[in-house]
Design a protein around this motif. Sequence first.
Motif, PDB file in Angstrom:
ATOM      1  N   GLY A 180     119.727  51.594  11.539  1.00 48.55           N
ATOM      2  CA  GLY A 180     119.694  52.127  10.189  1.00 48.55           C
ATOM      3  C   GLY A 180     119.224  51.106   9.168  1.00 48.55           C
ATOM      4  O   GLY A 180     119.173  49.900   9.436  1.00 48.55           O
ATOM      5  N   PRO A 181     118.884  51.588   7.968  1.00 44.95           N
ATOM      6  CA  PRO A 181     118.325  50.707   6.938  1.00 44.95           C
ATOM      7  C   PRO A 181     119.300  49.637   6.443  1.00 44.95           C
ATOM      8  O   PRO A 181     118.863  48.572   6.008  1.00 44.95           O
ATOM      9  N   ASN A 182     120.596  49.882   6.519  1.00 48.49           N
ATOM     10  CA  ASN A 182     121.560  48.878   6.045  1.00 48.49           C
ATOM     11  C   ASN A 182     121.581  47.629   6.927  1.00 48.49           C
ATOM     12  O   ASN A 182     122.027  46.577   6.486  1.00 48.49           O
ATOM     13  N   ALA A 183     121.109  47.757   8.155  1.00 46.22           N
ATOM     14  CA  ALA A 183     121.092  46.611   9.071  1.00 46.22           C
ATOM     15  C   ALA A 183     119.862  45.729   8.866  1.00 46.22           C
ATOM     16  O   ALA A 183     119.754  44.672   9.478  1.00 46.22           O
ATOM     17  N   LEU A 184     118.962  46.159   8.009  1.00 51.25           N
ATOM     18  CA  LEU A 184     117.699  45.440   7.822  1.00 51.25           C
ATOM     19  C   LEU A 184     117.886  44.263   6.868  1.00 51.25           C
ATOM     20  O   LEU A 184     118.021  44.435   5.661  1.00 51.25           O
ATOM     21  N   THR A 185     117.910  43.065   7.430  1.00 54.78           N
ATOM     22  CA  THR A 185     117.976  41.820   6.664  1.00 54.78           C
ATOM     23  C   THR A 185     116.877  40.901   7.191  1.00 54.78           C
ATOM     24  O   THR A 185     116.354  41.117   8.287  1.00 54.78           O
ATOM     25  N   SER A 186     116.565  39.890   6.414  1.00 57.76           N
ATOM     26  CA  SER A 186     115.523  38.969   6.885  1.00 57.76           C
ATOM     27  C   SER A 186     115.960  38.277   8.168  1.00 57.76           C
ATOM     28  O   SER A 186     115.155  38.090   9.082  1.00 57.76           O
ATOM     29  N   ARG A 187     117.232  37.937   8.260  1.00 55.67           N
ATOM     30  CA  ARG A 187     117.734  37.282   9.482  1.00 55.67           C
ATOM     31  C   ARG A 187     117.642  38.243  10.682  1.00 55.67           C
ATOM     32  O   ARG A 187     117.221  37.835  11.775  1.00 55.67           O
ATOM     33  N   ALA A 188     117.997  39.507  10.474  1.00 58.29           N
ATOM     34  CA  ALA A 188     117.929  40.480  11.569  1.00 58.29           C
ATOM     35  C   ALA A 188     116.483  40.679  12.023  1.00 58.29           C
ATOM     36  O   ALA A 188     116.206  40.770  13.224  1.00 58.29           O
ATOM     37  N   VAL A 189     115.558  40.748  11.069  1.00 59.09           N
ATOM     38  CA  VAL A 189     114.144  40.953  11.405  1.00 59.09           C
ATOM     39  C   VAL A 189     113.604  39.783  12.204  1.00 59.09           C
ATOM     40  O   VAL A 189     112.964  39.974  13.252  1.00 59.09           O
ATOM     41  N   ALA A 232     115.310  56.586   3.640  1.00 64.46           N
ATOM     42  CA  ALA A 232     116.652  56.075   3.341  1.00 64.46           C
ATOM     43  C   ALA A 232     116.587  54.632   2.861  1.00 64.46           C
ATOM     44  O   ALA A 232     117.306  54.243   1.935  1.00 64.46           O
ATOM     45  N   LEU A 233     115.728  53.834   3.466  1.00 62.12           N
ATOM     46  CA  LEU A 233     115.559  52.443   3.053  1.00 62.12           C
ATOM     47  C   LEU A 233     115.067  52.365   1.607  1.00 62.12           C
ATOM     48  O   LEU A 233     115.594  51.607   0.792  1.00 62.12           O
ATOM     49  N   ILE A 234     114.069  53.168   1.274  1.00 68.04           N
ATOM     50  CA  ILE A 234     113.484  53.158  -0.071  1.00 68.04           C
ATOM     51  C   ILE A 234     114.527  53.572  -1.112  1.00 68.04           C
ATOM     52  O   ILE A 234     114.639  52.943  -2.167  1.00 68.04           O
ATOM     53  N   THR A 235     115.270  54.614  -0.816  1.00 68.37           N
ATOM     54  CA  THR A 235     116.242  55.093  -1.799  1.00 68.37           C
ATOM     55  C   THR A 235     117.430  54.162  -1.960  1.00 68.37           C
ATOM     56  O   THR A 235     118.117  54.210  -2.978  1.00 68.37           O
ATOM     57  N   SER A 236     117.664  53.288  -0.995  1.00 65.00           N
ATOM     58  CA  SER A 236     118.829  52.400  -1.074  1.00 65.00           C
ATOM     59  C   SER A 236     118.531  51.034  -1.692  1.00 65.00           C
ATOM     60  O   SER A 236     119.454  50.275  -1.957  1.00 65.00           O
ATOM     61  N   ARG A 237     117.263  50.727  -1.943  1.00 64.37           N
ATOM     62  CA  ARG A 237     116.915  49.376  -2.437  1.00 64.37           C
ATOM     63  C   ARG A 237     116.091  49.466  -3.719  1.00 64.37           C
ATOM     64  O   ARG A 237     114.901  49.809  -3.683  1.00 64.37           O
ATOM     65  N   ASP A 238     116.718  49.113  -4.854  1.00 62.09           N
ATOM     66  CA  ASP A 238     116.041  49.159  -6.148  1.00 62.09           C
ATOM     67  C   ASP A 238     114.818  48.244  -6.186  1.00 62.09           C
ATOM     68  O   ASP A 238     113.768  48.632  -6.709  1.00 62.09           O
ATOM     69  N   GLY A 239     114.952  47.038  -5.653  1.00 61.23           N
ATOM     70  CA  GLY A 239     113.838  46.089  -5.666  1.00 61.23           C
ATOM     71  C   GLY A 239     112.643  46.595  -4.884  1.00 61.23           C
ATOM     72  O   GLY A 239     111.489  46.416  -5.301  1.00 61.23           O
ATOM     73  N   LEU A 240     112.909  47.248  -3.772  1.00 62.12           N
ATOM     74  CA  LEU A 240     111.827  47.809  -2.959  1.00 62.12           C
ATOM     75  C   LEU A 240     111.133  48.943  -3.713  1.00 62.12           C
ATOM     76  O   LEU A 240     109.903  48.998  -3.749  1.00 62.12           O
ATOM     77  N   ARG A 241     111.909  49.829  -4.321  1.00 68.99           N
ATOM     78  CA  ARG A 241     111.308  50.928  -5.085  1.00 68.99           C
ATOM     79  C   ARG A 241     110.427  50.386  -6.211  1.00 68.99           C
ATOM     80  O   ARG A 241     109.323  50.887  -6.440  1.00 68.99           O
ATOM     81  N   ALA A 242     110.909  49.359  -6.896  1.00 68.61           N
ATOM     82  CA  ALA A 242     110.123  48.764  -7.982  1.00 68.61           C
ATOM     83  C   ALA A 242     108.806  48.204  -7.459  1.00 68.61           C
ATOM     84  O   ALA A 242     107.748  48.396  -8.068  1.00 68.61           O
TER      85      ALA A 242
END
Length: 197
Positions: free
Chosen positions: A26-35, A105-115
């Motif tokens: 899921g999108p909540n697991a997406l971090t730079s360290r995880a990637v 889901a990722l897009i809607t959960s991250r303000d910085g990404l949407r911007a």
Amino acid sequence: MPTGVALRDVREQLFGAAERIVLHDGPNALTSRAVTAEAGCAKGVLHRHFADFDAFLAEFVLDRIARLAPEAEALREAAGTGTLADNLTSALTSLFESVAVAIVALITSRDGLRARLRETLPAGVPVLTEAAGMIAAYLTAERDLGRLDACADVDALAPALIGAAHLLFADRTAAPPEPEAVRRMVTTVLAGAVREP
């Protein structure tokens, strides 16, 4: 990671890792360290190629949107063959069984990404907007062939199909809907617009 690896190879490696994480955890697991862990490279590799994690995510989303082009072309080429319901059921199932639902889901959960995405895609919800365009192009081709009523509003039907399909596929924890459920939704949305042969 060896030095001198081409940027495109690193990007693909990181994007592939991000997609696997989003699909499995899921999108909540997406971090730079995880990637970087999933990609099998040092954490600094991501930050060497992208200004920050939201810049990476924006490029990832744009890359996945670009991958819709072959599906859009295949759907347009299907115009005039088979049935509209079958063609659309197949296209919507393919689209929503991919990473598309998780990306929304990722897009809607991250303000910085949407911007960041607004800089390139100023309107709509990325992925869903492009998918609606894909469906609208197909419906327009079918209307031009006379298989869809000449008065059919493809600009209303396409987002209706995308929205209804998204609701069918949105629960990532449940099994995907049966093809017949998707087909039933398609025929309901198109009711009255499809011309009988």
